[in-house]
Design a protein around this motif. Structure first.
Motif, mmCIF file in Angstrom:
data_model
loop_
_atom_site.group_PDB
_atom_site.id
_atom_site.type_symbol
_atom_site.label_atom_id
_atom_site.label_comp_id
_atom_site.label_asym_id
_atom_site.label_seq_id
_atom_site.Cartn_x
_atom_site.Cartn_y
_atom_site.Cartn_z
ATOM 1 N N VAL A 98 14.348 1.728 24.100
ATOM 2 C CA VAL A 98 15.565 2.261 23.467
ATOM 3 C C VAL A 98 15.197 2.991 22.179
ATOM 4 C CG1 VAL A 98 17.730 1.606 22.316
ATOM 5 C CG2 VAL A 98 17.111 0.539 24.497
ATOM 6 N N ASP A 99 14.327 2.370 21.358
ATOM 7 C CA ASP A 99 13.878 3.013 20.115
ATOM 8 C C ASP A 99 13.181 4.338 20.418
ATOM 9 O OD1 ASP A 99 14.866 0.886 18.756
ATOM 10 O OD2 ASP A 99 12.905 -0.080 18.390
ATOM 11 N N ALA A 100 12.328 4.312 21.443
ATOM 12 C CA ALA A 100 11.564 5.517 21.784
ATOM 13 C C ALA A 100 12.510 6.638 22.194
ATOM 14 C CB ALA A 100 10.571 5.204 22.906
ATOM 15 N N TYR A 101 13.500 6.322 23.001
ATOM 16 C CA TYR A 101 14.470 7.349 23.404
ATOM 17 C C TYR A 101 15.280 7.826 22.197
ATOM 18 C CZ TYR A 101 14.074 8.112 28.392
ATOM 19 O OH TYR A 101 13.640 8.537 29.622
ATOM 20 N N HIS A 102 15.604 6.903 21.325
ATOM 21 C CA HIS A 102 16.384 7.252 20.141
ATOM 22 C C HIS A 102 15.652 8.311 19.303
ATOM 23 C CE1 HIS A 102 19.608 6.475 17.310
ATOM 24 N NE2 HIS A 102 18.718 6.485 16.327
ATOM 25 N N VAL A 138 8.061 9.254 27.076
ATOM 26 C CA VAL A 138 8.840 8.973 25.866
ATOM 27 C C VAL A 138 8.182 7.828 25.080
ATOM 28 C CG1 VAL A 138 11.125 8.280 25.022
ATOM 29 C CG2 VAL A 138 10.926 9.779 27.019
ATOM 30 N N MET A 139 7.716 6.806 25.814
ATOM 31 C CA MET A 139 7.037 5.676 25.168
ATOM 32 C C MET A 139 5.702 6.118 24.559
ATOM 33 S SD MET A 139 7.186 2.547 24.301
ATOM 34 C CE MET A 139 8.322 1.565 25.284
ATOM 35 N N GLU A 140 4.986 7.002 25.268
ATOM 36 C CA GLU A 140 3.705 7.511 24.736
ATOM 37 C C GLU A 140 3.947 8.229 23.412
ATOM 38 O OE1 GLU A 140 2.673 10.075 27.984
ATOM 39 O OE2 GLU A 140 2.657 8.380 29.384
ATOM 40 N N ALA A 141 4.999 9.043 23.355
ATOM 41 C CA ALA A 141 5.287 9.801 22.139
ATOM 42 C C ALA A 141 5.670 8.874 20.982
ATOM 43 C CB ALA A 141 6.422 10.794 22.405
ATOM 44 N N HIS A 142 6.140 7.694 21.348
ATOM 45 C CA HIS A 142 6.547 6.702 20.349
ATOM 46 C C HIS A 142 5.356 5.812 19.972
ATOM 47 C CE1 HIS A 142 9.832 4.731 18.274
ATOM 48 N NE2 HIS A 142 9.476 3.553 18.723
ATOM 49 N N TRP A 164 13.323 10.437 20.440
ATOM 50 C CA TRP A 164 12.793 11.557 21.247
ATOM 51 C C TRP A 164 13.489 12.855 20.854
ATOM 52 C CZ3 TRP A 164 8.822 12.505 24.394
ATOM 53 C CH2 TRP A 164 8.886 13.624 25.231
ATOM 54 N N ARG A 165 12.697 13.869 20.487
ATOM 55 C CA ARG A 165 13.282 15.144 20.073
ATOM 56 C C ARG A 165 12.802 16.310 20.939
ATOM 57 N NH1 ARG A 165 15.930 12.157 18.110
ATOM 58 N NH2 ARG A 165 16.503 11.683 15.957
ATOM 59 N N ALA A 166 11.789 16.086 21.736
ATOM 60 C CA ALA A 166 11.184 17.196 22.484
ATOM 61 C C ALA A 166 12.038 17.555 23.706
ATOM 62 C CB ALA A 166 9.768 16.797 22.904
ATOM 63 N N ASP A 167 11.526 18.484 24.524
ATOM 64 C CA ASP A 167 12.239 18.894 25.737
ATOM 65 C C ASP A 167 12.355 17.711 26.699
ATOM 66 O OD1 ASP A 167 12.459 21.394 24.718
ATOM 67 O OD2 ASP A 167 10.768 22.232 25.844
ATOM 68 N N GLU A 168 13.133 17.924 27.761
ATOM 69 C CA GLU A 168 13.376 16.871 28.756
ATOM 70 C C GLU A 168 12.043 16.295 29.270
ATOM 71 O OE1 GLU A 168 15.962 15.370 29.647
ATOM 72 O OE2 GLU A 168 15.448 14.457 31.575
ATOM 73 N N PRO A 169 11.834 14.990 29.130
ATOM 74 C CA PRO A 169 10.598 14.382 29.648
ATOM 75 C C PRO A 169 10.654 14.285 31.169
ATOM 76 C CG PRO A 169 12.052 12.680 28.841
ATOM 77 C CD PRO A 169 12.742 13.978 28.559
ATOM 78 N N THR A 170 9.488 14.223 31.834
ATOM 79 C CA THR A 170 9.495 14.112 33.303
ATOM 80 C C THR A 170 9.398 12.662 33.754
ATOM 81 O OG1 THR A 170 7.123 14.563 33.337
ATOM 82 C CG2 THR A 170 8.598 16.414 33.734
ATOM 83 N N ASP A 171 9.063 11.753 32.845
ATOM 84 C CA ASP A 171 9.233 10.331 33.157
ATOM 85 C C ASP A 171 9.459 9.554 31.862
ATOM 86 O OD1 ASP A 171 6.721 10.032 32.034
ATOM 87 O OD2 ASP A 171 5.860 8.942 33.733
ATOM 88 N N ASP A 172 9.715 8.261 31.984
ATOM 89 C CA ASP A 172 10.052 7.449 30.813
ATOM 90 C C ASP A 172 8.815 7.076 30.017
ATOM 91 O OD1 ASP A 172 12.955 7.246 31.547
ATOM 92 O OD2 ASP A 172 12.004 6.409 33.331
ATOM 93 N N ALA A 173 7.674 6.959 30.718
ATOM 94 C CA ALA A 173 6.431 6.620 30.015
ATOM 95 C C ALA A 173 6.096 7.686 28.975
ATOM 96 C CB ALA A 173 5.299 6.472 31.026
#
Ligand code: MG
Length: 378
Positions: free
Chosen positions: A167-171, A184-188, A173-182
């Motif tokens: 949830v924190d990672a998605y909160h 978003v977690m990697e970016a976090h 997230w500012r980049a373009d649409e991710p292709t999977d949820d991982a």
């Protein structure tokens, strides 16, 4: 280990061709979404949220009819918004694992879930992935380049995360649409580990994927065997019905219906294969409706029950036991009749005959007996 799950079923799936969105289509007679929901509930999901678009509520209810333990959340304009909405619908401890799954991957199993939960023990995320086996090419104008595939993986779903961390990672997230949820977690800066993927976790994307899914669904099916036995007493008459064929004879078999012991044994074999009781449960001999009835009806009914349960008759084999009449001259006609009633090719229908060499009630000509077996795939 307790976990919750979000299944994303809000997409339009335009690449899968015209018609119903792919999550509402069926594979092996079962809606695509239902495969995943049944599997994740069976794997022990504590809470399961299906994310659907506004017009997806009704088809979801239809696809999941009879199942309990799931709720819906409203999808957004992109997959990531849909996932986020699904995550927010989950209650419970923040560090509880949550699985994010695409409805379009129907063949998830409890074993996949176990692997992910174990992988998640010392990580923020665990995802199933397969090594890239094919050579990768990049087309640059009319120039073709080969891209090294070392260290490349194909990520599948479900993907498992600590819910609060995702949830924190998605909160953030500012980049373009991710292709999977991982992603978003990697970016976090979360630690995501790979667990072994599985070709069975294939994604239904293009129309031809549905053909592949039908074949894979076949691999998940089991073969079931049923057997049946019946006997009727001889009495005065001029013809006898056996396996749906009328044979001129100086006697007839006595019974409430047409006393076709071959059809009765085969009907019981089919009912036995699908665990649906016996012929007397479905057609009580006390019911005047079945007096003199053609036993074709009984066999048709059993075959319809098999089909209604998603089953397919593989083959049937009937043995008639009597001294008279001689069965052999009628055997081919019997096979053809059974094949017609069951909608089977002739080579999947067998009729055999034997005597008991003068022994027992069939040998003394008191009655005729029939045995049958049926194999059903379901
Ligand atoms: Mg009978």
């Amino acid at each position: 280990m307790s976990f919750s799950a979000v299944i994303v079923a809000a997409g339009g799936g335009t690449r899968a061709g015209p018609g119903l969105a792919k999550q509402w289509r069926t594979v092996a007679g079962k809606p695509v979404l239902r495969w995943s929901v049944e599997a994740l509930l069976a794997a022990g999901a504590r809470q399961l949220v299906v994310v659907v678009s506004e017009d997806g509520e009704a088809p979801a209810a239809e696809a999941l009819r009879g199942l309990t333990g799931w709720t819906t959340a409203r999808g957004g304009s992109t997959r990531s918004v849909s996932v986020y909405n699904g995550l927010r619908a989950i209650q419970g401890p923040e560090d509880e694992p949550v699985l994010i799954h695409d409805a379009a991957r129907p063949f998830v199993t409890a074993a996949h879930v176990r692997g992910l939960l174990i992988g998640l023990i010392d990580a923020d995320g665990a995802i199933p992935a397969l090594p890239v086996a094919d050579t990768l090419k990049r087309q640059d104008g009319d120039r073709l380049r080969t891209t090294p595939r070392d260290g490349l993986w194909r990520a599948q779903t479900p993907q498992a995360f600590r819910r609060g961390r995702l949830v924190d990672a998605y909160h953030d997230w500012r980049a373009d649409e991710p292709t999977d949820d991982a992603q978003v977690m990697e970016a976090h800066h979360g630690r995501v580990v790979l667990v072994p993927g599985d070709p069975m976790l294939m994604k239904l994307t293009f129309p031809e994927d549905f053909d592949m899914a039908e074949r894979l669904a076949g691999a998940t099916r089991v073969t079931r065997i049923g057997q049946g036995f019946d006997a009727h007493r001889w009495g005065p008459g001029e013809a006898v019905w056996l396996c749906g064929v009328r044979i001129d004879h100086h006697q007839t078999l006595i019974g409430h219906s047409d006393a076709d012991a071959g059809l009765h044994a085969l009907t019981d074999a089919l009912l036995g294969a699908i665990g649906e009781g016996d012929i007397g449960d479905h057609f009580p001999p006390t019911d005047p409706k079945w007096k003199g009835a053609s036993s074709d009806l009984f066999l048709e009914h059993a075959a319809a029950l098999v089909a209604a349960k998603g089953g397919r008759i593989l083959n049937v084999d009937v043995t008639l036991i009597c001294e008279r009449p001689k069965i052999k001259p009628h055997r081919q006609a019997m096979r053809e009749r059974l094949a017609a009633i069951l909608g089977l090719p002739l080579d999947r229908v067998s009729v055999k005959a034997t005597t008991t060499e003068g022994m027992g009630f069939t040998g003394r000509g008191e009655g005729l007996a029939a045995q049958a077996v049926a194999a059903v795939e379901m």
